[in-house]
Scaffold this motif. Sequence first.
Motif, PDB file in Angstrom:
ATOM      1  N   VAL A  18       2.395 -34.399  16.283  1.00 36.07           N
ATOM      2  CA  VAL A  18       0.882 -34.137  16.889  1.00 36.07           C
ATOM      3  C   VAL A  18       0.294 -32.865  16.982  1.00 36.07           C
ATOM      4  O   VAL A  18      -0.922 -32.798  16.497  1.00 36.07           O
ATOM      5  CB  VAL A  18       1.076 -34.809  18.155  1.00 36.07           C
ATOM      6  CG1 VAL A  18      -0.113 -34.852  19.047  1.00 36.07           C
ATOM      7  CG2 VAL A  18       1.377 -36.325  18.030  1.00 36.07           C
ATOM      8  N   GLU A  19       1.167 -31.998  17.251  1.00 38.74           N
ATOM      9  CA  GLU A  19       0.424 -30.495  17.293  1.00 38.74           C
ATOM     10  C   GLU A  19       0.032 -29.936  15.981  1.00 38.74           C
ATOM     11  O   GLU A  19      -0.842 -29.203  16.147  1.00 38.74           O
ATOM     12  CB  GLU A  19       1.291 -29.544  18.056  1.00 38.74           C
ATOM     13  CG  GLU A  19       1.923 -30.017  19.349  1.00 38.74           C
ATOM     14  CD  GLU A  19       0.555 -30.188  20.378  1.00 38.74           C
ATOM     15  OE1 GLU A  19      -0.241 -29.284  20.443  1.00 38.74           O
ATOM     16  OE2 GLU A  19       0.628 -30.959  21.185  1.00 38.74           O
ATOM     17  N   ARG A  20       0.644 -30.613  15.040  1.00 36.44           N
ATOM     18  CA  ARG A  20       0.365 -29.924  13.660  1.00 36.44           C
ATOM     19  C   ARG A  20      -0.738 -30.635  12.989  1.00 36.44           C
ATOM     20  O   ARG A  20      -1.157 -30.057  11.887  1.00 36.44           O
ATOM     21  CB  ARG A  20       1.574 -29.779  12.917  1.00 36.44           C
ATOM     22  CG  ARG A  20       2.531 -28.757  13.317  1.00 36.44           C
ATOM     23  CD  ARG A  20       3.968 -28.896  12.690  1.00 36.44           C
ATOM     24  NE  ARG A  20       5.012 -27.871  13.140  1.00 36.44           N
ATOM     25  CZ  ARG A  20       5.721 -27.215  12.448  1.00 36.44           C
ATOM     26  NH1 ARG A  20       5.482 -27.091  11.246  1.00 36.44           N
ATOM     27  NH2 ARG A  20       6.565 -26.379  12.984  1.00 36.44           N
ATOM     28  N   THR A  21      -1.162 -31.850  13.359  1.00 36.25           N
ATOM     29  CA  THR A  21      -2.322 -32.489  12.863  1.00 36.25           C
ATOM     30  C   THR A  21      -3.598 -32.095  13.331  1.00 36.25           C
ATOM     31  O   THR A  21      -3.971 -31.984  14.616  1.00 36.25           O
ATOM     32  CB  THR A  21      -1.919 -33.915  13.277  1.00 36.25           C
ATOM     33  OG1 THR A  21      -0.626 -34.465  12.725  1.00 36.25           O
ATOM     34  CG2 THR A  21      -2.891 -34.898  12.511  1.00 36.25           C
ATOM     35  N   SER A  22      -4.431 -31.990  12.530  1.00 37.89           N
ATOM     36  CA  SER A  22      -5.957 -31.461  12.671  1.00 37.89           C
ATOM     37  C   SER A  22      -7.058 -32.218  12.161  1.00 37.89           C
ATOM     38  O   SER A  22      -6.592 -33.415  11.650  1.00 37.89           O
ATOM     39  CB  SER A  22      -5.777 -29.956  11.993  1.00 37.89           C
ATOM     40  OG  SER A  22      -6.087 -30.065  10.709  1.00 37.89           O
ATOM     41  N   ILE A  23      -8.303 -31.874  12.771  1.00 36.05           N
ATOM     42  CA  ILE A  23      -9.439 -32.782  12.322  1.00 36.05           C
ATOM     43  C   ILE A  23      -9.560 -32.740  10.886  1.00 36.05           C
ATOM     44  O   ILE A  23      -9.945 -33.440  10.359  1.00 36.05           O
ATOM     45  CB  ILE A  23     -10.491 -32.188  12.887  1.00 36.05           C
ATOM     46  CG1 ILE A  23     -11.792 -33.433  12.963  1.00 36.05           C
ATOM     47  CG2 ILE A  23     -10.966 -30.955  12.696  1.00 36.05           C
ATOM     48  CD1 ILE A  23     -11.515 -34.859  13.252  1.00 36.05           C
ATOM     49  N   ALA A  24      -9.142 -31.532  10.195  1.00 35.52           N
ATOM     50  CA  ALA A  24      -9.163 -31.454   8.778  1.00 35.52           C
ATOM     51  C   ALA A  24      -8.359 -32.621   8.037  1.00 35.52           C
ATOM     52  O   ALA A  24      -8.867 -33.059   6.990  1.00 35.52           O
ATOM     53  CB  ALA A  24      -8.728 -30.031   8.279  1.00 35.52           C
ATOM     54  N   ASP A  25      -7.306 -32.810   8.671  1.00 38.71           N
ATOM     55  CA  ASP A  25      -6.471 -34.144   8.181  1.00 38.71           C
ATOM     56  C   ASP A  25      -7.262 -35.309   7.935  1.00 38.71           C
ATOM     57  O   ASP A  25      -7.141 -36.203   7.197  1.00 38.71           O
ATOM     58  CB  ASP A  25      -5.183 -34.172   8.737  1.00 38.71           C
ATOM     59  CG  ASP A  25      -4.343 -33.045   8.737  1.00 38.71           C
ATOM     60  OD1 ASP A  25      -4.129 -32.476   7.589  1.00 38.71           O
ATOM     61  OD2 ASP A  25      -3.903 -32.479   9.798  1.00 38.71           O
ATOM     62  N   VAL A  26      -8.109 -35.513   9.186  1.00 40.09           N
ATOM     63  CA  VAL A  26      -8.840 -36.700   9.221  1.00 40.09           C
ATOM     64  C   VAL A  26      -9.837 -36.705   8.012  1.00 40.09           C
ATOM     65  O   VAL A  26     -10.183 -37.778   7.473  1.00 40.09           O
ATOM     66  CB  VAL A  26      -9.469 -37.092  10.460  1.00 40.09           C
ATOM     67  CG1 VAL A  26     -10.053 -38.290  10.809  1.00 40.09           C
ATOM     68  CG2 VAL A  26      -8.324 -36.988  11.543  1.00 40.09           C
ATOM     69  N   TYR A  27     -10.689 -35.652   8.127  1.00 40.71           N
ATOM     70  CA  TYR A  27     -11.797 -35.453   6.981  1.00 40.71           C
ATOM     71  C   TYR A  27     -11.084 -35.572   5.697  1.00 40.71           C
ATOM     72  O   TYR A  27     -11.926 -35.889   4.795  1.00 40.71           O
ATOM     73  CB  TYR A  27     -12.549 -34.242   7.218  1.00 40.71           C
ATOM     74  CG  TYR A  27     -13.417 -34.145   8.154  1.00 40.71           C
ATOM     75  CD1 TYR A  27     -14.626 -35.050   8.359  1.00 40.71           C
ATOM     76  CD2 TYR A  27     -13.380 -33.323   9.407  1.00 40.71           C
ATOM     77  CE1 TYR A  27     -15.703 -34.938   9.094  1.00 40.71           C
ATOM     78  CE2 TYR A  27     -14.269 -33.486  10.308  1.00 40.71           C
ATOM     79  CZ  TYR A  27     -15.260 -34.061  10.233  1.00 40.71           C
ATOM     80  OH  TYR A  27     -16.231 -34.202  11.465  1.00 40.71           O
ATOM     81  N   GLN A  28      -9.935 -35.113   5.480  1.00 41.51           N
ATOM     82  CA  GLN A  28      -9.302 -35.389   4.143  1.00 41.51           C
ATOM     83  C   GLN A  28      -9.191 -36.787   3.863  1.00 41.51           C
ATOM     84  O   GLN A  28      -9.204 -37.317   2.770  1.00 41.51           O
ATOM     85  CB  GLN A  28      -7.719 -34.804   4.075  1.00 41.51           C
ATOM     86  CG  GLN A  28      -6.989 -35.140   2.731  1.00 41.51           C
ATOM     87  CD  GLN A  28      -7.687 -34.522   1.467  1.00 41.51           C
ATOM     88  OE1 GLN A  28      -8.489 -33.524   1.493  1.00 41.51           O
ATOM     89  NE2 GLN A  28      -7.357 -35.338   0.435  1.00 41.51           N
ATOM     90  N   ALA A  29      -8.890 -37.754   4.853  1.00 42.97           N
ATOM     91  CA  ALA A  29      -8.609 -39.100   4.604  1.00 42.97           C
ATOM     92  C   ALA A  29      -9.827 -39.671   4.292  1.00 42.97           C
ATOM     93  O   ALA A  29     -10.242 -40.399   3.467  1.00 42.97           O
ATOM     94  CB  ALA A  29      -8.041 -39.751   5.967  1.00 42.97           C
ATOM     95  N   ALA A  30     -11.093 -39.165   5.093  1.00 47.53           N
ATOM     96  CA  ALA A  30     -12.343 -39.645   4.687  1.00 47.53           C
ATOM     97  C   ALA A  30     -12.700 -39.391   3.396  1.00 47.53           C
ATOM     98  O   ALA A  30     -13.599 -40.359   2.796  1.00 47.53           O
ATOM     99  CB  ALA A  30     -13.291 -38.934   5.775  1.00 47.53           C
TER     100      ALA A  30
END
Length: 419
Positions: A18-30
């Motif tokens: 949880v702590e290492r997951t960033s919004i960049a990871d969601v944008y990568q999914a998008a």
Amino acid sequence: MEKVNNTHKSALTPEQIVERTSIADVYQAAKQLDGITQHTDLVHSEYFSAISSNDVYIKPENLQKTGSFKIRGAYNCISQLSDEEKLHGVIAASAGNHAQGVAYAAQKLGIKAVIVMPATTPILKVEATRAYGAEVVLYGDSYDDACSKAYALKKQHGYVFIHPFDNLKVLLGQGTTALEIIDSLKDVDAILVPIGGGGFASGVALASKLVNPHVKVIGVEPEGAACMKASLAAGKVISLSSVETVAEGTAVKTPGNLTFAFIKKYVDEIITVSEFEIMSALLSLIEKHKLIAEGAGVLSLAALQKLPFKNKKTVAIVSGGNIDISTISALIDKALIARGRVFCFSVQLPDKPGQLLAISQILARLDANVIHLDHNQAKVTDSFQKVLLEVTVETHNSAHITKITDELKKHGFLITKVY
């Protein structure tokens, strides 16, 4: 940042992930989903706004490819498998939307997919999954049976298991829903999202909070399957002894360890809704917006009248619409009865002319529309001089039913309510 492997057990704890997951990871999914999923446009609802005293928008993921949000997580996860993993193929256990999401994603990516479904799965869902090119294995009477079989086949053939919710890349894919919401309604105040195992709520909450910490994220569970709320209250993941709800897509006994950690950090509140509230929301969605959804799909709508705030811009996610005609017919019937829109009663009458006419005149005078009538002498076994009349009528509400009952009693007709 250390990469988290999502297809194998990570050395990191859920809290560390949880702590290492960033919004960049969601944008990568998008980015992975660009051109694959649909951007489901928000639908403003005057009806749901009025009954909740908030400014309500519907996010209709029931109009998504495969009929639910599940394609987001399935495709994001499967598309990022290594070449070697893709050669092995993927396997999943599901009786519903995850099955179709995995099957569709695998077909698009040219990967073999095996879906284990309970033998009790409606044939419509089985055929829909096969239509996306997946091999379907029917096994057992429940999801747990199917899941055990899927793990056995994974071990035997080396397939990659795609978990329906407790997988980082799956929940990141689901989180792209929140990016679309905020992009369409930048001043959104609150987002309501259903919870089963917690993958959808985890992704939506993560993305919402990291883009705008002021957005309230509210999870919604059925009262008969509130495993996440119970786990949060206990401070750890716990299993319910049983689950029972018309929202079968969220009928989960045990939430995920990873999703529990995400929801604990990012979800503001969990609201539970009753079976009546679920069926009522389904009926309202159909009547007011001409949209079809499944029971789990309308959980967010069912919670609108329980929100602890007013006059806020609120988005309710309708998560899926994969429901067969017989099931939706049964749910609509139950909702109509619960709302007092259908009333069935029986009454014993003297077997002589004019009795049926008298009751018909009372019902007509009170604007009750007869939709079924059964006039049967054989059903009265203790008297040859009486017949049993069973009448089903369309009514306005519970007060209307009371008025009809009182008027019949006033004229000497002692009725028994059937439903």
